[in-house]
Every structure is written in structure tokens, then in C-alpha cells.
Motif scaffolding. Structure first.
Motif, mmCIF file in Angstrom:
data_model
loop_
_atom_site.group_PDB
_atom_site.id
_atom_site.type_symbol
_atom_site.label_atom_id
_atom_site.label_comp_id
_atom_site.label_asym_id
_atom_site.label_seq_id
_atom_site.Cartn_x
_atom_site.Cartn_y
_atom_site.Cartn_z
ATOM 1 N N CYS A 221 0.816 -1.223 0.000
ATOM 2 C CA CYS A 221 0.000 0.000 0.000
ATOM 3 C C CYS A 221 0.848 1.271 0.000
ATOM 4 O O CYS A 221 0.425 2.299 -0.537
ATOM 5 C CB CYS A 221 -0.930 0.013 1.215
ATOM 6 S SG CYS A 221 -2.234 -1.234 1.173
ATOM 7 N N SER A 222 2.020 1.221 0.596
ATOM 8 C CA SER A 222 2.868 2.413 0.702
ATOM 9 C C SER A 222 3.636 2.648 -0.588
ATOM 10 O O SER A 222 4.348 1.765 -1.071
ATOM 11 C CB SER A 222 3.844 2.255 1.870
ATOM 12 O OG SER A 222 4.830 3.263 1.833
ATOM 13 N N VAL A 223 3.515 3.844 -1.138
ATOM 14 C CA VAL A 223 4.257 4.219 -2.346
ATOM 15 C C VAL A 223 5.758 4.110 -2.091
ATOM 16 O O VAL A 223 6.519 3.574 -2.918
ATOM 17 C CB VAL A 223 3.894 5.652 -2.782
ATOM 18 C CG1 VAL A 223 4.783 6.106 -3.927
ATOM 19 C CG2 VAL A 223 2.434 5.739 -3.172
ATOM 20 N N ALA A 224 6.205 4.598 -0.927
ATOM 21 C CA ALA A 224 7.627 4.586 -0.593
ATOM 22 C C ALA A 224 8.149 3.164 -0.425
ATOM 23 O O ALA A 224 9.241 2.830 -0.890
ATOM 24 C CB ALA A 224 7.865 5.388 0.684
ATOM 25 N N MET A 225 7.365 2.306 0.254
ATOM 26 C CA MET A 225 7.821 0.947 0.505
ATOM 27 C C MET A 225 7.884 0.113 -0.777
ATOM 28 O O MET A 225 8.748 -0.764 -0.910
ATOM 29 C CB MET A 225 6.905 0.268 1.526
ATOM 30 C CG MET A 225 6.997 0.861 2.932
ATOM 31 S SD MET A 225 8.669 0.756 3.656
ATOM 32 C CE MET A 225 9.239 2.451 3.430
ATOM 33 N N ARG A 226 7.002 0.375 -1.712
ATOM 34 C CA ARG A 226 7.065 -0.343 -2.990
ATOM 35 C C ARG A 226 8.369 -0.026 -3.718
ATOM 36 O O ARG A 226 9.010 -0.915 -4.294
ATOM 37 C CB ARG A 226 5.860 0.013 -3.870
ATOM 38 C CG ARG A 226 4.545 -0.554 -3.379
ATOM 39 C CD ARG A 226 3.522 -0.630 -4.504
ATOM 40 N NE ARG A 226 3.203 0.671 -5.062
ATOM 41 C CZ ARG A 226 2.230 1.463 -4.624
ATOM 42 N NH1 ARG A 226 1.499 1.089 -3.585
ATOM 43 N NH2 ARG A 226 1.984 2.630 -5.210
ATOM 44 N N GLU A 227 8.760 1.238 -3.681
ATOM 45 C CA GLU A 227 10.014 1.628 -4.315
ATOM 46 C C GLU A 227 11.207 1.058 -3.554
ATOM 47 O O GLU A 227 12.202 0.622 -4.155
ATOM 48 C CB GLU A 227 10.116 3.157 -4.376
ATOM 49 C CG GLU A 227 11.354 3.651 -5.110
ATOM 50 C CD GLU A 227 11.429 5.172 -5.208
ATOM 51 O OE1 GLU A 227 12.520 5.679 -5.553
ATOM 52 O OE2 GLU A 227 10.401 5.840 -4.932
ATOM 53 N N LEU A 228 11.120 1.045 -2.208
ATOM 54 C CA LEU A 228 12.204 0.491 -1.400
ATOM 55 C C LEU A 228 12.402 -0.993 -1.686
ATOM 56 O O LEU A 228 13.533 -1.488 -1.741
ATOM 57 C CB LEU A 228 11.901 0.708 0.085
ATOM 58 C CG LEU A 228 13.014 0.308 1.060
ATOM 59 C CD1 LEU A 228 14.216 1.220 0.900
ATOM 60 C CD2 LEU A 228 12.502 0.346 2.497
ATOM 61 N N LEU A 229 11.304 -1.716 -1.863
ATOM 62 C CA LEU A 229 11.380 -3.142 -2.169
ATOM 63 C C LEU A 229 12.088 -3.399 -3.493
ATOM 64 O O LEU A 229 12.804 -4.397 -3.647
ATOM 65 C CB LEU A 229 9.970 -3.752 -2.215
ATOM 66 C CG LEU A 229 9.416 -4.330 -0.916
ATOM 67 C CD1 LEU A 229 8.002 -4.839 -1.129
ATOM 68 C CD2 LEU A 229 10.308 -5.447 -0.400
#
Length: 340
Positions: A221-229
Motif C-alpha cells: 500500500c505504501s508508495v515509498a515501501m514499494r520503491e524500497l522493495l
């Protein structure tokens, strides 16, 4: 809760990311799916005509909300007028006033409905350039008695979820490059709430796996976490292992950040769980954990929010560890007494 009158009073406070005017506008958008006109924004068409009733002027909005209860309880509905008022350059008050009727509200199917009364006060205040505080109080009257099981099992938990969803909706929209130290703490709070919500969907035996489901939902759900992954896929394995909060032998991790794999992340997580057990403060545990792992120090240089993020998770695990320790001590004492 007043069982005779059907009154429920609740209060809470949370911190959100963003300008206070933008936050105040978005709060109403979240509930009623229309752009808040109080700050010069035009309304848009709604998918659900029954909720949105009218915009008398740019500082107010009228809506209807329904409360469906299982038979034989009678359903409730509330008609509310929202009024916005700017108190200062850095604060806005949003007030919900109950209405007894509205021309657009009529009982078309003849089903019995009791008119409920909803009063809400939200004070939205700018704390600094990055964060806004939401102070929220509510008085909900259902117009008569409701079983306490319904109140404790549905109404109160749902009220708490509203604030959690407010907080999550703001944090989830932040880009990775825009995350700050303050956002790290908010991200940690949202992750913990997501794990708690997921774990409630099953019994104790499924707690570990459901916690991982909550983490995956957070990462998606998190935009930032998707990029971090995409940059560091091992973050998922790290969070999964930390969520288990189990003390295990943790081999030393000497890998550089760019060479990290899932197995290395799992060993890092085991190390944190062990350190937490030997500390009384979560912040000290996280400081120790980062200091003894070069990859984590490198990670923090790239992402300043990292320490506060893991600090929130460590605090939650520490609290759960203390609870488990007290439970084991109590159980041991009880068994010893029984043996005597």
C-alpha cells in the motif's frame, strides 16, 4: 457508554504528515469522496448519492451516514452538517452538527429506522513544516439502548479504525525520497496497526503468519515501501523475521548493503530480537543493533527515517516481550503454588 441513553463518547489524537489546510480538506475527502469546498476547491460528482446531500456554502457540507445492525435491532441513520472555521494561520476547526431532518432524506422502502445524533469536533493544528496534529472528539447517540456486545465488539473498534485509516492514508502517499525522520515514526505506527489488524483475523496459532500478511499489505500500500522493495528486496524478509519476535542464535552479518540477501536480512532480524531482550529501552536496542552491523549503518546514511521506523517496531516488540515474560513468571508461580 451510557446503556440507558445509547450515548458513546470517544476522544483521540494522532499526528499526520502535511500542511494543516490540506489535511483538513483531505479528512473530509476520505469520508465522503468529495473535494472539500472550504478551501476554494470545487466539489466533484459522487458515486454514492445517498451519502452526500448538499453544499450550502463553501464552509459547510451536509451528509447522511447509516448504521446497519443485525436483526432484531433497528438500523440507525444520522444527518450531519459539517462546518469549517479557520481559528488562526496554523489551525482549523471542523465541527459536525446533527440535523433532525433533510428534504433529500426519506424512507423509501418503509423499513424502520431510528434517527441517530452525531457530534464531532476536530482541531487540525500545524506542528511544524512537516507535520499536523489532529485532535478528535465524538459524541454519538443511537437513540436508545444497544447491547454492550455490539458497542464493544463493533462501534468502539470501528471508531478507532477511522483514526488509524486517516493516519495510514497520509503516510501511504509519501514518496520514498520525501520521507523524513518524523515519517519513519509514523510509518512504524502504521505498520504495527496493519499487523494488529491482520492478526485479529485468525486465532493464536495463525498469529505469526497473519502478521506477515499485514506486513505485505503495508509494503504494497505504501508508495515509498514499494520503491524500497525494488531497491532492496530483502526488506520483506527482514520485517517478517522481526515480527516473529523470537530470540534465536544470530550469526554476525558482515555483508555490505549492496550484497544483502534474504538470509542475511533474517540473521539481522534475529540479532535485533536478541538485543531487545537484553535492553529496557527500545531506542538503546536499535542503536546497538545499527552500530554492530555495517549494512545497517550504510542503510541509515541513505534513508534518514530508518532509525525511527525500526525504533517503533522495537518498542512494540519490547512491550510484547515484557508481557510474555510477566505471563511466564505468573504461570510458573501459579504452578509452584499448585504443587505445594
Amino acid at each position: 457508554y451510557n446503556s440507558k441513553l445509547g450515548d458513546i463518547y470517544s476522544m483521540s489524537t494522532c499526528t499526520l504528515r502535511g500542511d494543516h489546510s490540506w489535511v483538513a480538506a483531505r479528512l473530509t475527502n476520505y469520508h465522503y469522496h468529495c473535494k472539500n469546498p472550504a478551501f476554494g476547491v470545487m466539489k466533484e460528482e459522487l458515486g454514492n448519492e445517498e451519502i452526500y446531500l448538499e453544499v450550502p456554502n463553501k464552509h459547510s457540507l451536509v451528509f447522511k451516514t447509516d448504521y446497519a445492525f443485525p436483526s432484531p435491532l433497528t438500523d440507525r441513520e444520522a444527518i450531519v452538517k459539517i462546518v469549517w472555521k479557520r481559528l488562526s494561520e496554523k489551525s482549523v476547526m471542523v465541527a459536525y452538527h446533527p440535523l433532525t431532518s433533510h428534504p433529500k432524506v426519506e424512507n423509501k422502502d418503509g423499513k424502520a429506522v431510528i434517527r441517530a445524533s452525531l457530534q464531532v469536533a476536530m482541531l487540525v493544528t500545524q506542528l511544524d513544516d512537516e507535520t499536523t496534529q489532529l485532535q478528535w472528539g465524538q459524541h454519538l447517540n443511537f437513540g436508545g439502548n444497544l447491547p454492550r456486545a455490539v458497542i464493544n465488539g463493533f462501534i468502539i473498534p470501528n471508531t478507532n479504525r477511522v483514526l488509524s485509516k486517516h493516519q495510514a492514508s497520509f503516510v501511504y502517499s509519501i514518496q520514498l525520497q520525501d520521507l523524513t525522520k518524523t515519517d519513519g515514526k509514523l510509518l512504524g505506527e502504521v505498520l504495527i496497526n496493519q499487523m494488529k489488524a491482520a492478526r485479529k483475523k485468525g486465532g493464536w496459532k495463525k498469529r505469526a503468519e497473519l502478521g506477515k500478511v499485514g506486513i505485505d499489505e503495508f509494503l504494497y500500500c505504501s508508495v515509498a515501501m514499494r520503491e524500497l522493495l525494488q531497491r532492496h528486496p530483502w526488506i520483506r524478509a527482514l520485517l517478517h523475521e522481526i515480527s516473529l519476535n523470537k530470540v534465536k542464535v544470530a550469526p554476525t552479518v558482515t555483508m555490505a548493503l549492496g550484497d544483502m540477501k534474504d538470509k542475511d536480512a533474517i540473521n539481522l532480524a534475529k540479532g535485533l530480537s536478541t538485543i531487545i531482550l537484553s535492553n529496557t529501552e527500545a531506542s538503546a536496542a536499535v542503536d546497538h543493533w545499527i552500530a554492530q552491523n555495517a549494512a545497517l549503518e550504510e542503510f541509515e546514511k541513505e534513508y534518514e527515517w530508518m532509525r525511527s521506523f525500526f525504533g517503533e517496531i522495537a518498542q512494540y516488540n519490547l512491550n510484547m516481550s515484557n508481557f510474555g515474560l510477566k505471563l511466564r513468571v505468573f504461570a510458573g508461580a501459579l504452578l509452584s503454588t499448585i504443587d505445594l
